[in-house]
Design a protein around this motif. Structure first.
Motif, mmCIF file in Angstrom:
data_model
loop_
_atom_site.group_PDB
_atom_site.id
_atom_site.type_symbol
_atom_site.label_atom_id
_atom_site.label_comp_id
_atom_site.label_asym_id
_atom_site.label_seq_id
_atom_site.Cartn_x
_atom_site.Cartn_y
_atom_site.Cartn_z
ATOM 1 N N LEU A 180 48.230 -53.492 145.687
ATOM 2 C CA LEU A 180 48.866 -54.781 145.409
ATOM 3 C C LEU A 180 47.871 -55.911 145.196
ATOM 4 N N HIS A 181 46.591 -55.641 145.337
ATOM 5 C CA HIS A 181 45.649 -56.745 145.125
ATOM 6 C C HIS A 181 44.387 -56.231 144.447
ATOM 7 N N ASP A 182 43.715 -57.121 143.724
ATOM 8 C CA ASP A 182 42.446 -56.748 143.111
ATOM 9 C C ASP A 182 41.351 -57.749 143.467
ATOM 10 N N ASN A 183 41.611 -58.532 144.504
ATOM 11 C CA ASN A 183 40.595 -59.521 144.905
ATOM 12 C C ASN A 183 39.912 -59.095 146.192
ATOM 13 N N ASP A 184 38.881 -59.851 146.570
ATOM 14 C CA ASP A 184 38.158 -59.573 147.804
ATOM 15 C C ASP A 184 38.852 -60.304 148.955
ATOM 16 N N LEU A 185 39.560 -59.533 149.780
ATOM 17 C CA LEU A 185 40.398 -60.138 150.822
ATOM 18 C C LEU A 185 39.599 -60.984 151.805
ATOM 19 N N ILE A 186 38.404 -60.480 152.155
ATOM 20 C CA ILE A 186 37.645 -61.157 153.208
ATOM 21 C C ILE A 186 37.156 -62.525 152.753
ATOM 22 N N ASN A 187 36.875 -62.647 151.438
ATOM 23 C CA ASN A 187 36.373 -63.946 150.973
ATOM 24 C C ASN A 187 37.476 -64.878 150.494
ATOM 25 N N ASP A 188 38.609 -64.326 150.090
ATOM 26 C CA ASP A 188 39.713 -65.173 149.637
ATOM 27 C C ASP A 188 40.613 -65.552 150.803
ATOM 28 N N VAL A 189 40.051 -66.245 151.772
ATOM 29 C CA VAL A 189 40.892 -66.656 152.893
ATOM 30 C C VAL A 189 41.060 -68.162 152.863
ATOM 31 N N ILE A 190 42.153 -68.621 153.420
ATOM 32 C CA ILE A 190 42.337 -70.052 153.618
ATOM 33 C C ILE A 190 42.308 -70.281 155.121
ATOM 34 N N GLU A 191 41.471 -71.203 155.549
ATOM 35 C CA GLU A 191 41.440 -71.510 156.979
ATOM 36 C C GLU A 191 42.573 -72.492 157.262
ATOM 37 N N ILE A 192 43.480 -72.108 158.149
ATOM 38 C CA ILE A 192 44.597 -73.005 158.470
ATOM 39 C C ILE A 192 44.643 -73.245 159.977
ATOM 40 N N ASP A 193 45.187 -74.359 160.362
ATOM 41 C CA ASP A 193 45.384 -74.662 161.773
ATOM 42 C C ASP A 193 46.747 -75.318 161.905
ATOM 43 N N GLU A 194 47.741 -74.523 162.285
ATOM 44 C CA GLU A 194 49.130 -75.002 162.339
ATOM 45 C C GLU A 194 49.679 -74.846 163.747
ATOM 46 N N PRO A 195 49.298 -75.758 164.660
ATOM 47 C CA PRO A 195 49.755 -75.596 166.049
ATOM 48 C C PRO A 195 51.273 -75.634 166.183
ATOM 49 N N VAL A 196 51.950 -76.380 165.320
ATOM 50 C CA VAL A 196 53.404 -76.491 165.456
ATOM 51 C C VAL A 196 54.107 -75.362 164.697
ATOM 52 N N LEU A 223 52.901 -72.492 163.390
ATOM 53 C CA LEU A 223 52.539 -71.103 163.679
ATOM 54 C C LEU A 223 51.956 -70.901 165.077
ATOM 55 N N GLY A 224 52.000 -71.931 165.892
ATOM 56 C CA GLY A 224 51.541 -71.780 167.273
ATOM 57 C C GLY A 224 50.049 -71.569 167.447
ATOM 58 N N HIS A 225 49.261 -71.960 166.465
ATOM 59 C CA HIS A 225 47.816 -71.724 166.567
ATOM 60 C C HIS A 225 47.177 -72.591 167.645
ATOM 61 N N ARG A 226 46.141 -72.030 168.265
ATOM 62 C CA ARG A 226 45.347 -72.809 169.209
ATOM 63 C C ARG A 226 43.992 -73.147 168.618
ATOM 64 N N GLN A 227 43.677 -72.526 167.506
ATOM 65 C CA GLN A 227 42.411 -72.812 166.838
ATOM 66 C C GLN A 227 42.600 -72.488 165.360
ATOM 67 N N THR A 228 41.549 -72.733 164.567
ATOM 68 C CA THR A 228 41.640 -72.420 163.149
ATOM 69 C C THR A 228 41.754 -70.911 162.955
ATOM 70 N N GLU A 229 42.708 -70.496 162.133
ATOM 71 C CA GLU A 229 42.903 -69.071 161.884
ATOM 72 C C GLU A 229 42.783 -68.806 160.388
#
Lengths: 211, 218
Positions: B66-82, B84-90
């Protein structure tokens, strides 16, 4: 059987007679394999902490012995957890969850206080091993009782502990069993322990009458 | 037999009252040193193992075809405490094919588990269907709550192919709460937390796709 070993395994069993370490004993004995894993983890920790407590005997003074033991046991257990996570990761995945629970086991503190702080290191290791083994055995038996009565299976999830070989000993003793929930729930642990304690007392009474 | 006078000296000093805090301080120092050293020794290795586990999980969430890109490098750093309940950047992993988002792995943390946080990765297709769910981290009770792990029971499998439409959004609860999903015998709090977290991930996915749809249509 050697008196030293017999006292620790049966006569003065940590779980059945001294009632030590009931928190992990009751909480993690819902299947035989969980109990076995916790038992193995407990034995190794008691042996190591007994050894170290025995080594620091020269600087262990009566007034400060408890904080000394707490410091030592807590940091050793934490170190053990980190080392296991890094170097024995497969084992950590199985036993890792039990290790923080071991800190709540007053069996370790009791052996440090009652035995290791007064005896040489080789005796302390031996003491730790057999007391731990006595504890693990009781835990394993309770685990078997609760699993068979509660789920109708025996050694389920053994593959987590023993790999491929383990999946051969996973058994369903009672097919299409609906389960007996109370055996798996915490009250089941108390019932199972009570049965074992009663059996042990019966044996002791018989022995006393005979002598 | 004469005893070594120096040794007797040492004994006397050790027995002095003022030695007690010194011994305690020494012990604290030693145990802290032990902890620091073992942390130093193992931190890198543990981080590497965590990353390897994460990659293995990603493979299950984002099927290779389903994908042809490099998963490890195509990430978006998000921090959504409300949301997604994050406590840090994920890291939000996005799989694209010819530049179009096909599937993503959304990190979500359930803060209402039985003991501590439960970290999950939820794989969601572009149309909102779940590919798979992975438990990354948890501290639930051994033998009860830990049945959420995919190698201990197949409880987690029931989420595959579900979405906010199937079952309907209001059905995203465990059966005990009149919802659609099975709970685990004797452990209600853990499944309730996990179901809630997965729903959060799906809602986040819907918002994300809406805000990104102009780009993907081009």
């Amino acid at each position: 059987m050697n008196e030293f070993i017999k006292t620790r395994l049966i006569d003065n069993n940590a779980a059945l007679v001294q009632m030590l370490g009931l928190c992990p004993l009751l909480a993690v004995s819902n299947t035989a394999i969980n109990a076995l894993g916790m038992g193995i983890a407990t034995i190794s920790v008691v042996v190591i902490t007994n050894f170290l407590v025995s080594l620091i005997r020269p600087i262990t003074k009566k007034e400060i012995r408890i904080p000394l033991f707490v410091l030592l046991i807590a940091s050793v257990v934490t170190t053990l957890e980190m080392m296991m996570n890094a170097y024995f990761h497969q084992l950590y995945l199985v036993l890792g969850i039990f290790i923080p629970l071991i800190v709540t086991n007053c069996l370790i503190m009791a052996r440090a206080e009652a035995y290791a702080s007064k005896n040489a290191w080789w005796l302390s290791i031996k003491d730790g091993f057999f007391v731990g083994l006595g504890f693990a055995l009781v835990m394993f038996i309770i685990g078997i009782m609760r699993e068979v009565i509660g789920q109708g299976t025996l050694f389920s999830q053994a593959h987590l502990l023993f790999g491929d070989w383990g999946s051969h000993i996973e058994m369903t003793l009672i097919p299409n069993y609906d389960g007996f929930l109370i055996a798996i729930l915490p009250p089941g642990a108390f019932f199972a322990l009570a049965i074992l304690v009663a059996l042990k007392n019966k044996r002791d009474n018989k022995k006393n009458q005979a002598s | 037999m004469e005893k070594n006078p120096k040794l007797i000296d040492m004994r006397n000093i050790l027995n002095k009252k003022w030695m007690l805090p010194v011994i305690l301080a020494l012990m604290t120092f030693l145990t802290s040193a032990l902890l620091m050293t073992s942390h130093e020794l193992t931190a890198e290795k543990i981080a590497a193992i965590k990353l390897a586990n994460k990659l293995a999980s990603l493979k299950k969430l984002i099927p290779a075809q389903l994908h042809d890109n490099d998963l490890i490098n195509d990430v978006i750093e998000i921090d959504e405490p409300v949301l997604l309940g994050h406590r840090q950047t994920e890291s939000l992993y996005i799989g694209t094919k010819q530049g179009i988002i096909t599937v993503m792995a959304i990190p979500v943390t359930a803060q209402n588990g039985y003991s501590g946080d439960i970290d999950l990765l939820v794989g969601v297709l572009a149309d909102g269907q779940i590919t798979a769910v992975e438990i990354i981290n948890h501290k639930e009770t051994p033998g009860l709550g830990d049945l959420i792990e995919s190698n201990k029971s197949d409880w987690l499998m029931q989420f595959t192919k579900t979405s906010l439409i199937n079952p309907t959004e209001s059905q995203w609860k465990v059966k005990k709460d009149r919802g659609y999903f099975d709970q685990i015998t004797a452990a209600t709090i853990t499944p309730r937390a996990v179901v809630g977290a997965i729903k959060k991930a799906l809602v986040y996915h819907r918002t994300f796709m809406l805000s990104h749809s102009p780009e993907t249509n081009e």
